[in-house]
Scaffold this motif. Structure first.
Motif, PDB file in Angstrom:
ATOM      1  N   MET A   1       0.873  -1.178  -0.074  1.00 47.07           N
ATOM      2  CA  MET A   1       0.081  -0.398  -0.133  1.00 47.07           C
ATOM      3  C   MET A   1       1.078   1.416  -0.108  1.00 47.07           C
ATOM      4  O   MET A   1       0.977   2.237  -0.442  1.00 47.07           O
ATOM      5  CB  MET A   1      -1.045  -0.013   1.265  1.00 47.07           C
ATOM      6  N   GLN A   2       1.996   1.101   0.294  1.00 52.70           N
ATOM      7  CA  GLN A   2       2.894   2.480   0.271  1.00 52.70           C
ATOM      8  C   GLN A   2       3.505   2.210  -0.540  1.00 52.70           C
ATOM      9  O   GLN A   2       3.541   4.071  -0.992  1.00 52.70           O
ATOM     10  CB  GLN A   2       4.316   1.915   1.693  1.00 52.70           C
TER      11      GLN A   2
ATOM     12  N   LEU B   1       1.993   2.793  -3.339  1.00 54.99           N
ATOM     13  CA  LEU B   1       0.570   3.606  -4.292  1.00 54.99           C
ATOM     14  C   LEU B   1       0.557   4.290  -3.379  1.00 54.99           C
ATOM     15  O   LEU B   1       0.614   5.690  -4.670  1.00 54.99           O
ATOM     16  CB  LEU B   1      -0.842   2.745  -3.924  1.00 54.99           C
ATOM     17  N   MET B   2       1.081   4.446  -2.274  1.00 57.10           N
ATOM     18  CA  MET B   2       1.014   6.504  -1.765  1.00 57.10           C
ATOM     19  C   MET B   2       1.869   7.070  -2.079  1.00 57.10           C
ATOM     20  O   MET B   2       1.850   8.217  -2.552  1.00 57.10           O
ATOM     21  CB  MET B   2       0.602   5.938  -0.440  1.00 57.10           C
ATOM     22  N   ASN B   3       3.566   6.558  -2.272  1.00 49.52           N
ATOM     23  CA  ASN B   3       4.465   7.145  -2.681  1.00 49.52           C
ATOM     24  C   ASN B   3       4.044   7.277  -4.479  1.00 49.52           C
ATOM     25  O   ASN B   3       4.583   9.084  -4.483  1.00 49.52           O
ATOM     26  CB  ASN B   3       5.511   6.037  -2.327  1.00 49.52           C
TER      27      ASN B   3
ATOM     28  N   ASN C   1       0.846   7.943  -5.969  1.00 42.17           N
ATOM     29  CA  ASN C   1       0.217   9.175  -5.546  1.00 42.17           C
ATOM     30  C   ASN C   1       0.791  10.025  -5.926  1.00 42.17           C
ATOM     31  O   ASN C   1       0.156  11.723  -5.919  1.00 42.17           O
ATOM     32  CB  ASN C   1      -0.794   8.596  -4.523  1.00 42.17           C
ATOM     33  N   ILE C   2       1.420  10.568  -4.245  1.00 41.48           N
ATOM     34  CA  ILE C   2       2.649  11.957  -4.284  1.00 41.48           C
ATOM     35  C   ILE C   2       3.345  12.254  -5.274  1.00 41.48           C
ATOM     36  O   ILE C   2       3.045  13.678  -5.752  1.00 41.48           O
ATOM     37  CB  ILE C   2       3.242  11.722  -2.556  1.00 41.48           C
TER      38      ILE C   2
ATOM     39  N   ARG D   1       0.392  13.371  -8.682  1.00 39.71           N
ATOM     40  CA  ARG D   1      -0.295  14.719  -7.760  1.00 39.71           C
ATOM     41  C   ARG D   1       0.762  16.197  -7.639  1.00 39.71           C
ATOM     42  O   ARG D   1       0.315  16.907  -8.659  1.00 39.71           O
ATOM     43  CB  ARG D   1      -0.238  14.994  -6.296  1.00 39.71           C
TER      44      ARG D   1
ATOM     45  N   SER E   1      -3.467   6.220 -10.048  1.00 37.32           N
ATOM     46  CA  SER E   1      -3.974   7.159  -8.718  1.00 37.32           C
ATOM     47  C   SER E   1      -5.302   7.996  -9.319  1.00 37.32           C
ATOM     48  O   SER E   1      -6.570   7.528  -8.927  1.00 37.32           O
ATOM     49  CB  SER E   1      -3.191   8.345  -8.964  1.00 37.32           C
TER      50      SER E   1
ATOM     51  N   ASP F   1      -7.166   4.907  -8.260  1.00 40.46           N
ATOM     52  CA  ASP F   1      -7.222   4.800  -6.676  1.00 40.46           C
ATOM     53  C   ASP F   1      -8.316   6.241  -5.701  1.00 40.46           C
ATOM     54  O   ASP F   1      -7.831   6.338  -5.035  1.00 40.46           O
ATOM     55  CB  ASP F   1      -6.075   5.247  -5.751  1.00 40.46           C
TER      56      ASP F   1
ATOM     57  N   LYS G   1      -7.391   8.929  -6.155  1.00 41.19           N
ATOM     58  CA  LYS G   1      -6.273  10.401  -6.032  1.00 41.19           C
ATOM     59  C   LYS G   1      -6.212  11.274  -7.331  1.00 41.19           C
ATOM     60  O   LYS G   1      -6.405  12.323  -6.255  1.00 41.19           O
ATOM     61  CB  LYS G   1      -5.292   9.975  -5.259  1.00 41.19           C
TER      62      LYS G   1
ATOM     63  N   ARG H   1      -2.202  -3.508  -4.932  1.00 43.33           N
ATOM     64  CA  ARG H   1      -2.552  -3.496  -3.626  1.00 43.33           C
ATOM     65  C   ARG H   1      -3.569  -3.742  -2.997  1.00 43.33           C
ATOM     66  O   ARG H   1      -3.864  -3.392  -1.978  1.00 43.33           O
ATOM     67  CB  ARG H   1      -2.749  -1.715  -3.849  1.00 43.33           C
TER      68      ARG H   1
END
Length: 252
Positions: A1-2, A4-6, A8-9, A12, A85, A88, A90, A244
């Motif tokens: 999951m981390q 996908l967070m990276n 997304n950041i 963005r 993203s 997800d 986002k 994810r």
């Protein structure tokens, strides 16, 4: 999951640029990819063991994407990862289309500018001019389906390279993560829309093709290749999103 967070950041942050800054950064990205394409062309214009020369040329091509990543510029094919993203929730579809439209235009002008510069410098070197013309003719000869599939496989690997560069934690690992997938796609002869914005114009300039013929061949290649690149980016993005979801299910 981390991971996908990276991702997304990172995606963005690309959307945060103003339209003008986005255009400037995408222009330089087009130049960087064209740099890698030119290095590949120069390397493969020399005589010798064809497989080895192509492999070394493919390694040289990776310099383009390494520059794109570490200089934090905007590349259309890499930005296809925004689809992960979007899945997800986002990033909105409107944000993606705005970015892709501006970046695609900027990439084109950067690659085309570099193509003109390369032609002015290398057109008097017969061996290089012949090689540039041969690459362009080959790319212009593909049928729609062939070009599409080569482009799909290409951008699956390009998105893999960008994804690895985002999630790996040291510059050396990031560089290796870029080099391996990009070397594979170039060596295998897959199709990259932004690289073709360099390869085809400089090749047709070297072959002195008339504008109508050159433009027709360019469009016949760039449309299926762009669509294939987007599809390859979507497939890789979907795999990221599904992995994810699967890891979240296992934790539950």
């Amino acid at each position: 999951m981390q991971f996908l967070m990276n991702l997304n950041i990172a995606m963005r942050s690309k959307l945060a640029d103003s339209n003008l800054l986005m255009l400037k950064r995408s222009f330089f990205a087009g130049c960087f990819i064209a740099t890698g394409a030119l290095l590949y062309s120069l390397m493969t214009s020399v005589s010798g063991n064809e497989a080895f020369i192509r492999l070394f040329g493919a390694l040289l091509f990776t310099i383009g994407l390494i520059l794109v990543y570490f200089m934090k510029v905007q590349l259309f094919t890499g930005n296809n990862l925004m689809l992960a993203s979007w899945l997800d929730k986002k990033i909105s579809a409107k944000e993606i289309f705005r970015n892709w439209f501006i970046v695609y235009i900027g990439n084109f002008f950067g690659a085309f500018f570099f193509a003109v510069m390369a032609f002015l410098i290398f057109s008097n070197i017969d061996q290089v001019a012949v090689r540039l013309g041969a690459i362009a003719e080959l790319k212009g000869s593909y049928q729609f389906g062939t070009a599409f599939m080569k482009a799909l496989l290409c951008n699956f690997l390009v998105c893999m390279a960008i994804f690895l560069a985002i999630v790996l934690n040291t510059k050396i690992k990031k560089t290796i993560g870029i080099i391996i997938p990009i070397t594979i796609f170039v060596f295998m002869g897959f199709e990259h829309s932004i690289a073709n914005m360099f390869f085809i114009p400089v090749g047709f300039l070297s072959n002195s093709l008339d504008f109508i013929t050159a433009s027709t061949l360019f469009v016949n290649n760039i449309i299926p290749v762009t669509l294939g690149n987007i599809t390859g980016g979507f497939i890789f993005s979907l795999l990221i999103f599904l992995s994810r979801k699967r890891s979240a299910r296992f934790r539950a």
